[in-house]
Scaffold this active site. Structure first.
Site, PDB file in Angstrom:
ATOM      1  CB  ALA A 240      -0.904  -0.001   1.236  1.00  0.00           C
TER       2      ALA A 240
ATOM      3  CD  GLU B 205       2.231  -5.437   6.316  1.00  0.00           C
ATOM      4  OE1 GLU B 205       1.604  -5.611   5.248  1.00  0.00           O
ATOM      5  OE2 GLU B 205       3.071  -6.263   6.745  1.00  0.00           O
TER       6      GLU B 205
END
Length: 259
Positions: A66, A135
């Site tokens: 992302a 992440e």
């Protein structure tokens, strides 16, 4: 700044979805997710397409996940309402295509990029590919099914190692743990993907698509849909089904004969 695109092309029985934002290593934007979902909605009813290839227009990466600049500006509620939901909808649309999907991984497949690859049925990798879930280094967690779809592929222990440490898997380790089914030199990846797609496209397409559904259902994926679809198809092929619809049109009592 370009929002990027997911491009769809067709060549005979094979469709190709190309992640196209090379200047940002194919970092995914909301616009790209919407395009992916829209393309999948087209492909799922395209009877001429038998196999879908998922590839990259960036020479250095399949996809780095992302776009951090897009999601870090969101509020917690927007993250919950929109960003996570949008990614799941797009990736689920890809995973649930009736046609087999082959992802071709090279360079970096990180975070959401690896989650996208996990939505494919088959993954091929170049020898330079690296796969990671980074992440937690950004104080967040995988949001597009990394904790779910990847776990069903790799098992809890390895996914925990990847998420807890952020350390990448090499192509060879990905091959040994079953995340990818082939590793080839980078210059051969496109040809290897095309050759596999052609072999699949030469098989009976309906049988291949039913087999995909049944295999997925064994892992609990859309099991109810698969059962009802197969049951509906079987019952619709019977002489009793013809009699039932004919009797309805003629406004009479059907005479069923169990055949």
């Amino acid at each position: 700044m370009s929002n990027g695109s997911i491009d769809l092309s067709r060549d005979g029985f094979i469709a190709t979805l190309t992640i196209n934002r090379p200047e940002k290593m194919n970092a995914l934007t909301p616009e790209m997710l919407e395009q992916l979902k829209a393309h999948c909605l087209q492909l799922e009813t395209d009877r001429d397409v038998r196999v879908v290839l998922l590839t990259s227009a960036c020479p250095k990466a399949f996809c780095v996940g992302a776009d951090i600049h897009r999601w870090t500006s969101l509020t917690a509620l927007d993250m919950w309402r929109s960003w996570i939901r949008r990614g799941h909808q797009a990736f689920d649309a890809l995973a649930q295509l009736p046609q087999p999907v082959i992802a071709l991984l090279h360079g970096l497949a990180y975070g959401g990029g690896l989650e996208l690859a996990a939505a494919a049925d088959i993954r091929l990798a170049s020898s330079d590919a690296r796969m990671a879930m980074p992440e937690t280094g950004l104080a967040t967690v995988p949001g597009w099914s990394g904790t779910q779809r990847l776990t069903s592929l790799l098992g809890r222990s390895l996914v925990k190692e990847m998420v807890f440490t952020g350390d990448p898997l090499s192509a060879e380790r990905a091959l040994s743990c079953g995340l990818v089914s082939q590793v080839v030199p980078a210059e051969q990846l496109s040809d290897a993907g095309a050759a596999l797609a052609q072999r699949i496209a030469a098989r009976a397409p309906i049988a291949v698509q039913i087999a995909k559904q049944v295999i997925d259902a064994s892992d609990g994926i859309a099991a109810g849909l698969t059962l009802e679809a197969l049951a509906g198809a079987l019952s619709a092929s019977t002489e009793d089904a013809k009699e039932g619809s004919q009797a309805f049109r003629e406004k009479r009592t059907p005479q069923f004969r169990a055949r």
